[in-house]
Scaffold this active site. Structure first.
Site: not given
Length: 535
Positions: A132, A134-135, A138, A288
């Site tokens: 995966a 993300a911002s 990883q 989050d």
């Protein structure tokens, strides 16, 4: 303004032009004076070929290109299907865990630099292709030499300069807003950006995330509500995190959840309970909680358990904010709007000269229509807008320390709307708050309060001893002579002042000044008054 920040602004402008975000803006029903701004944009004077992308894809790709701060904004928006068209919300959901990965070879290199060893010496298996992305980081799947299945999280390279440039512009805009607008000053935009700066830089430190995950795991150890994966500390570094691999269903995969006959109502209710447990019982909450970070266990679908990952952003409240917030919510659930208004004044969130009756009526007007309605029938966009108008009317100041909490509550509300739209948010939360309020005055809680206050006595004794030692020292020649009163009398009065100050401080911070748990504070106050008043 630094040159890099100017370059960043030009970069943002190029992205806006590339993905035609100005077309999305001017498609909205704007006032004429805002619509007139489009004629001042030179790139709109030239003919442009139409993009073969949907509006949602254009917005997603633009936020993706602009980096972590913009991606996180898109993640928050993706949970608000009540505010966004479905096509845009569906595209923004891809920002939660499907951001394009960076070069896997670079990822392996960074991991080996952090661990100080080749990956094949640390892991018996390491998947080069990311699991995966993300911002901020990883994730790669792997297996330790001891056999445990794990995930290896590595921070994206080159993030700090981009974040610094974006924050520079946010600070500039915040300072301009404070100078130009009295309404903006009530929102404390500079303090909000300062809090966000700390949060985003903390998220780049994976050792901090590992510590947060360990704390959250302890808080919910053995709980049927939530499971947090185990951290393998031997292989954690500032830019690399190794933790247990979890297997579950992503919380937004409603079809799979339905196939395994998950109790969706209970799942939504447990999400609300987890939020209130973290905020009020632990004062340590996952801040989050967008759907990309939440999974559902497949073990007991009739008693669903959440699985939380990515604990890089957490929040906490001071005992004072926790107490005021709980009492506000409790009064709100009881529809005691006068109590809500009084608590806002007592806490200093609105000016002391505010007229209580007017403030109470304004709160009732905004809040009363949303009670006894399921989540699907409540437009939180309108509610928030009306609350902001009310706050501005009464000069209510935004509390920067509550911004993370508000963001988390929006995530929870958006998630609940997707899972079980008929959820009654108020009736779900009220029993928890009632239990929490009862627990605060239980014998165990009272004993803990007394114990914590008694622990302050040695410190107070040391302060008193230091004060008496200073008073007993000879008077300096260059100082004016003391007032004509005996040294003993003066020392006792000063001691009385110290006792009064200490007693008032302990009573104010105990959160239970009106209960028997605060008796040491009242003893100190009484002794102080006596020592000052005696002749």
């Amino acid at each position: 303004m630094k040159l890099l920040a100017v370059r960043r602004l030009l970069r943002i402008q190029r992205v806006v032009i590339r993905y035609r975000l100005d077309d999305l803006l001017f498609a909205l029903p704007l006032p004429w004076w805002l619509m007139a701004i489009r004629f001042t944009m030179p790139w709109r004077w030239l003919p442009r070929k139409p993009l073969e992308l949907t509006r949602g894809a254009r917005l997603r790709l633009a936020l993706q290109d602009l980096g972590p701060i913009f991606i996180k904004f898109g993640q928050l928006l993706s949970t608000r299907r009540d505010l966004l068209p479905a096509d845009i919300a569906d595209e923004l959901m891809r920002l939660q865990d499907r951001v394009p990965p960076f070069d896997p070879k670079l990822s392996v290199k960074l991991i080996e630099e952090q661990l100080g060893a080749p990956v094949n010496e640390v892991f018996s298996r390491f998947d080069v292709e990311p699991l995966a992305s993300a911002s901020v980081a990883q994730v790669h799947a792997a297996q330790l030499k001891s056999g445990e299945e794990v995930v290896v999280k590595v921070v994206r390279p080159g993030l700090k300069p981009i974040i610094a440039q974006d924050l520079a512009w946010l600070f500039l805009l915040a300072r301009m807003a404070e100078r130009l607008s009295a309404d903006a000053r009530l929102l404390h935009p500079v303090e909000v950006v300062l809090d966000y700066e700390k949060t985003i830089y903390d998220e780049l430190d994976l050792l901090r995330e590992a510590a947060n995950a360990s704390q959250l795991k302890r808080n919910f150890e053995g709980s049927p509500l939530m499971y947090v994966p185990q951290v393998y500390w031997d292989w954690c570094r500032p830019k690399v995190l190794v933790m247990e691999r979890i297997y579950g269903i992503q919380v937004t995969d409603l079809a799979t959840l339905a196939d395994q006959r998950t109790d969706m109502k209970l799942l939504a209710e447990r999400g609300v309970e987890i939020f209130f447990t973290q905020v009020f019982r632990d004062s340590f909450f996952h801040a989050d909680m967008h759907p990309g970070n939440i999974f559902v266990s497949t073990v007991q679908p009739w008693s669903p358990q959440y699985i939380a990952i990515d604990c890089g952003i957490v929040g906490s409240l001071t005992p004072q904010d926790q107490d005021y917030l709980a009492r506000n919510l409790f009064a709100f659930f009881k529809r005691d709007y006068r109590r809500v208004a009084q608590l806002h004044i007592d806490s200093g969130w609105v000016p002391a000269e505010t007229r209580l009756n007017e403030f109470e009526a304004a709160i009732r007007t905004v809040c009363e229509p949303i009670f006894e309605k399921p989540l699907k029938d409540i437009s939180f966009g309108q509610v928030l807008m009306r609350l902001f108008q009310t706050a501005r009317r009464f000069n209510m100041e935004v509390q920067p320390q509550l911004v993370l909490l508000q963001k988390t509550l929006l995530n929870i509300e958006g998630l609940g709307r997707q899972l079980y739209p008929d959820l009654d948010l108020w009736s779900t939360a009220q029993p928890f708050l009632e239990r929490w309020m009862r627990d605060r005055v239980s014998p165990k809680s009272l004993f803990q309060n007394v114990q914590s206050q008694v622990e302050q006595l040695p410190r107070l004794a040391n302060m008193t001893r230091d004060l008496l030692e200073r008073l007993s020292q000879p008077h300096a020649e260059d100082q004016p002579p003391p007032r004509k009163q005996s040294g003993d009398s003066r020392a006792l009065r000063l001691l009385g002042g110290v006792l009064m100050a200490a007693g008032a401080t302990v009573a104010a911070t105990s959160g239970a000044a009106t209960t028997m748990a605060a008796w040491p504070a009242w003893v100190m106050l009484g002794a102080g008054v006596y020592l000052i008043a005696r002749r």
